[in-house]
Design a protein around this motif. Structure first.
Motif, PDB file in Angstrom:
ATOM      1  N   THR A  87      -4.808  -7.114  -6.769  1.00 18.55           N
ATOM      2  CA  THR A  87      -3.523  -7.672  -6.369  1.00 18.55           C
ATOM      3  C   THR A  87      -2.391  -6.944  -7.086  1.00 18.55           C
ATOM      4  OG1 THR A  87      -3.630  -9.358  -8.118  1.00 18.55           O
ATOM      5  CG2 THR A  87      -4.472  -9.973  -5.933  1.00 18.55           C
ATOM      6  N   GLY A  88      -1.185  -7.128  -6.576  1.00 18.40           N
ATOM      7  CA  GLY A  88       0.006  -6.599  -7.237  1.00 18.40           C
ATOM      8  C   GLY A  88      -0.023  -5.096  -7.400  1.00 18.40           C
ATOM      9  N   HIS A  89       0.439  -4.651  -8.588  1.00 16.71           N
ATOM     10  CA  HIS A  89       0.548  -3.217  -8.819  1.00 16.71           C
ATOM     11  C   HIS A  89      -0.817  -2.544  -8.944  1.00 16.71           C
ATOM     12  CE1 HIS A  89       0.503  -5.176 -12.801  1.00 16.71           C
ATOM     13  NE2 HIS A  89      -0.126  -4.105 -13.227  1.00 16.71           N
ATOM     14  N   TYR A  90      -1.867  -3.326  -9.227  1.00 19.28           N
ATOM     15  CA  TYR A  90      -3.204  -2.734  -9.294  1.00 19.28           C
ATOM     16  C   TYR A  90      -3.642  -2.254  -7.908  1.00 19.28           C
ATOM     17  CZ  TYR A  90      -3.445  -4.847 -13.924  1.00 19.28           C
ATOM     18  OH  TYR A  90      -3.189  -5.189 -15.220  1.00 19.28           O
ATOM     19  N   PHE A  91      -3.349  -3.047  -6.878  1.00 24.61           N
ATOM     20  CA  PHE A  91      -3.668  -2.636  -5.514  1.00 24.61           C
ATOM     21  C   PHE A  91      -2.858  -1.401  -5.127  1.00 24.61           C
ATOM     22  CE2 PHE A  91      -2.744  -2.774  -0.941  1.00 24.61           C
ATOM     23  CZ  PHE A  91      -4.027  -2.746  -0.426  1.00 24.61           C
ATOM     24  N   ALA A  92      -1.569  -1.388  -5.462  1.00 27.83           N
ATOM     25  CA  ALA A  92      -0.720  -0.239  -5.147  1.00 27.83           C
ATOM     26  C   ALA A  92      -1.234   1.026  -5.825  1.00 27.83           C
ATOM     27  CB  ALA A  92       0.724  -0.521  -5.574  1.00 27.83           C
ATOM     28  N   MET A  93      -1.635   0.918  -7.090  1.00 29.66           N
ATOM     29  CA  MET A  93      -2.159   2.076  -7.809  1.00 29.66           C
ATOM     30  C   MET A  93      -3.474   2.558  -7.196  1.00 29.66           C
ATOM     31  SD  MET A  93      -1.310   0.773 -11.687  1.00 29.66           S
ATOM     32  CE  MET A  93      -2.282   2.061 -12.466  1.00 29.66           C
ATOM     33  N   ALA A  94      -4.305   1.617  -6.751  1.00 30.04           N
ATOM     34  CA  ALA A  94      -5.581   1.994  -6.141  1.00 30.04           C
ATOM     35  C   ALA A  94      -5.359   2.761  -4.843  1.00 30.04           C
ATOM     36  CB  ALA A  94      -6.421   0.743  -5.879  1.00 30.04           C
TER      37      ALA A  94
ATOM     38  N   ILE B 195      -2.767   4.650  -4.135  1.00 26.73           N
ATOM     39  CA  ILE B 195      -2.288   5.994  -4.499  1.00 26.73           C
ATOM     40  C   ILE B 195      -3.457   6.874  -4.923  1.00 26.73           C
ATOM     41  CG2 ILE B 195      -0.879   7.302  -6.132  1.00 26.73           C
ATOM     42  CD1 ILE B 195       1.069   4.954  -6.193  1.00 26.73           C
ATOM     43  N   ALA B 196      -4.381   6.294  -5.688  1.00 27.77           N
ATOM     44  CA  ALA B 196      -5.564   7.042  -6.109  1.00 27.77           C
ATOM     45  C   ALA B 196      -6.409   7.433  -4.899  1.00 27.77           C
ATOM     46  CB  ALA B 196      -6.386   6.204  -7.078  1.00 27.77           C
ATOM     47  N   LEU B 197      -6.532   6.515  -3.948  1.00 31.91           N
ATOM     48  CA  LEU B 197      -7.274   6.804  -2.716  1.00 31.91           C
ATOM     49  C   LEU B 197      -6.657   7.983  -1.974  1.00 31.91           C
ATOM     50  CD1 LEU B 197      -9.356   6.019  -0.509  1.00 31.91           C
ATOM     51  CD2 LEU B 197      -7.624   4.446   0.393  1.00 31.91           C
ATOM     52  N   LEU B 198      -5.343   8.028  -1.916  1.00 33.69           N
ATOM     53  CA  LEU B 198      -4.644   9.111  -1.245  1.00 33.69           C
ATOM     54  C   LEU B 198      -4.915  10.448  -1.935  1.00 33.69           C
ATOM     55  CD1 LEU B 198      -2.604   9.820   0.991  1.00 33.69           C
ATOM     56  CD2 LEU B 198      -0.777   9.366  -0.640  1.00 33.69           C
ATOM     57  N   SER B 199      -4.900  10.450  -3.259  1.00 30.39           N
ATOM     58  CA  SER B 199      -5.155  11.680  -4.018  1.00 30.39           C
ATOM     59  C   SER B 199      -6.576  12.173  -3.808  1.00 30.39           C
ATOM     60  CB  SER B 199      -4.898  11.437  -5.506  1.00 30.39           C
ATOM     61  OG  SER B 199      -3.557  11.056  -5.744  1.00 30.39           O
ATOM     62  N   VAL B 200      -7.531  11.245  -3.775  1.00 33.01           N
ATOM     63  CA  VAL B 200      -8.936  11.624  -3.558  1.00 33.01           C
ATOM     64  C   VAL B 200      -9.114  12.213  -2.164  1.00 33.01           C
ATOM     65  CG1 VAL B 200     -11.278  10.704  -3.279  1.00 33.01           C
ATOM     66  CG2 VAL B 200      -9.863   9.964  -5.209  1.00 33.01           C
ATOM     67  N   ALA B 201      -8.490  11.581  -1.153  1.00 30.57           N
ATOM     68  CA  ALA B 201      -8.606  12.078   0.220  1.00 30.57           C
ATOM     69  C   ALA B 201      -8.014  13.475   0.353  1.00 30.57           C
ATOM     70  CB  ALA B 201      -7.904  11.109   1.177  1.00 30.57           C
TER      71      ALA B 201
ATOM     72  N   SER C  50       3.613   8.659   2.745  1.00 30.60           N
ATOM     73  CA  SER C  50       3.290   7.245   2.540  1.00 30.60           C
ATOM     74  C   SER C  50       4.516   6.456   2.108  1.00 30.60           C
ATOM     75  CB  SER C  50       2.191   7.105   1.485  1.00 30.60           C
ATOM     76  OG  SER C  50       0.915   7.316   2.031  1.00 30.60           O
ATOM     77  N   ILE C  51       5.294   7.046   1.213  1.00 30.04           N
ATOM     78  CA  ILE C  51       6.500   6.358   0.731  1.00 30.04           C
ATOM     79  C   ILE C  51       7.508   6.195   1.854  1.00 30.04           C
ATOM     80  CG2 ILE C  51       8.486   6.586  -0.808  1.00 30.04           C
ATOM     81  CD1 ILE C  51       6.604   7.845  -2.857  1.00 30.04           C
TER      82      ILE C  51
ATOM     83  N   SER D 227       0.838  -1.199   0.000  1.00 32.17           N
ATOM     84  CA  SER D 227       0.000   0.000   0.000  1.00 32.17           C
ATOM     85  C   SER D 227       0.873   1.249   0.000  1.00 32.17           C
ATOM     86  CB  SER D 227      -0.914   0.003   1.230  1.00 32.17           C
ATOM     87  OG  SER D 227      -1.499   1.275   1.414  1.00 32.17           O
ATOM     88  N   PHE D 228       0.597   2.149  -0.933  1.00 24.48           N
ATOM     89  CA  PHE D 228       1.261   3.452  -0.960  1.00 24.48           C
ATOM     90  C   PHE D 228       0.303   4.566  -0.518  1.00 24.48           C
ATOM     91  CE2 PHE D 228       4.036   1.166  -3.971  1.00 24.48           C
ATOM     92  CZ  PHE D 228       5.265   1.469  -3.391  1.00 24.48           C
ATOM     93  N   GLY D 229      -0.776   4.171   0.153  1.00 27.38           N
ATOM     94  CA  GLY D 229      -1.757   5.167   0.562  1.00 27.38           C
ATOM     95  C   GLY D 229      -2.013   5.191   2.050  1.00 27.38           C
ATOM     96  N   HIS D 230      -1.080   4.679   2.843  1.00 24.56           N
ATOM     97  CA  HIS D 230      -1.324   4.598   4.277  1.00 24.56           C
ATOM     98  C   HIS D 230      -1.393   5.971   4.948  1.00 24.56           C
ATOM     99  CE1 HIS D 230      -1.789   0.440   5.089  1.00 24.56           C
ATOM    100  NE2 HIS D 230      -1.450   0.547   6.363  1.00 24.56           N
ATOM    101  N   ALA D 231      -0.932   7.004   4.278  1.00 25.66           N
ATOM    102  CA  ALA D 231      -1.070   8.348   4.838  1.00 25.66           C
ATOM    103  C   ALA D 231      -2.537   8.745   4.957  1.00 25.66           C
ATOM    104  CB  ALA D 231      -0.313   9.368   3.979  1.00 25.66           C
TER     105      ALA D 231
END
Length: 312
Positions: free
Chosen positions: A102-109, A111-117, A236-237, A51-55
């Motif tokens: 799964t995989g990079h699709y989950f990671a991209m999702a 990141i998108a969640l973080l941008s929306v928040a 997040s990173i 996950s890259f959206g834990h922030a």
């Protein structure tokens, strides 16, 4: 067990031996990032979902704590755990669609969640909008507002012990073994009767709750929060990096990564001054490249290698 006791004794003695506020702040930030990395590790390490959206969860906890303090005069002693609950609720809502990926699709999702928040909070005037909100200036133990760093150090120390205990208990429980099984081969785990969807959600929610609690502490500690600082991709990173540097999927790894990376980055930032803006990010990248090349499983493998060498 003995190294852990030594570390705990050293951390307990630290504020008495070192009274410099800046040095105390570095240790507080190292404890915080170690705990955030350990919280992320439940999902990224044991479950195997990067996950890259834990922030998002840190921001949820931070905003909840400060808004409750500002609007309702509710003490952060109550606001911080409530922030963890709000972060867990957010994870439960967004986890249903994202954990199917799964995989990079989950990671991209994520990141998108973080941008929306970040976009939502920027346009939410009731929560301060783009300017954010500030904690009141006071000296009150009930409001967790102090003029010195020492009280915050003890709070961070206590939260770090609780976080470490929680991650150890979870990792060594049946839940932790289920997470590892799902990470190894989800289809095989399902065939053996592991309720994968339930345990993936559990990892996501528990990780978010711990992150949200630290978000509340972070907001009170720095006394200010805004969308750019709370819902930052860089933040997040950094959470991911301390876990990768120390050793993903290990109990001690994130703490080792934070103990090395945070003081080093802070020291270089001070040494470089204004001319070194962004140098800490370059340092993070360099550290990850070196670890990937020479210690692909993280700093924790140094201890394993040393133990193997000593037994020969």
């Amino acid at each position: 067990m003995r190294p852990l006791i030594v570390v705990l004794v050293a951390l307990a003695a630290f504020p008495f031996a070192v009274r410099d506020p800046y040095t105390q702040q570095i240790v507080v930030m190292a404890l915080m990032y170690g705990a955030l990395g350990a919280s992320w590790n439940l999902v990224g390490g044991f479950l195997g979902r990067v996950s890259f959206g834990h922030a998002v969860f840190l921001g949820a906890g931070a905003y909840t704590t400060l808004l409750l303090l500002q609007m309702l005069k509710l003490s952060p002693w109550l606001g911080i755990p409530l922030g963890g609950l709000v972060a867990a609720a957010v994870a439960f809502i967004v986890g249903r669609p994202t954990l199917r990926l799964t995989g990079h699709y989950f990671a991209m999702a994520t990141i998108a969640l973080l941008s929306v928040a970040q976009l939502l909070m920027t346009n939410w005037s009731w929560a301060g909008g783009a300017t954010g909100i500030e904690a009141p200036i006071a000296d009150s133990a009930w409001l967790l507002l102090f003029r010195s760093k020492a009280p915050y150090y003890w709070i961070a120390f206590g939260l770090a012990i609780l976080t470490f205990w929680a991650t150890v208990a979870l990792a060594r429980s049946r839940t932790g073994y289920y997470w590892r099984a799902i990470n190894g081969d989800e289809a095989a785990a399902r065939s053996l009767g592991v309720p994968a969807e339930r345990y993936k959600m559990l990892a996501f929610v528990l990780s978010a709750a711990l992150t949200g609690v630290w978000g509340g502490f972070y907001a009170i500690y720095i006394g200010f929060i805004d969308p750019d600082s709370a819902f930052s991709l860089t933040l997040s990173i950094q959470i991911v990096l301390v876990a990768i540097l120390g050793g993903v999927g290990t109990l001690v790894g994130p703490w080792l990564g934070a103990a090395l990376l945070i003081p080093l980055a802070e020291g270089m930032r001070v040494a470089m001054g204004s001319s070194g803006h962004g140098f800490d990010l370059l340092l993070y990248g360099l550290a990850i490249v070196l670890v990937s090349l020479f210690l692909p499983k993280g700093l924790i493998t140094l201890r394993v290698r040393r133990g193997s060498a000593g037994s020969r």
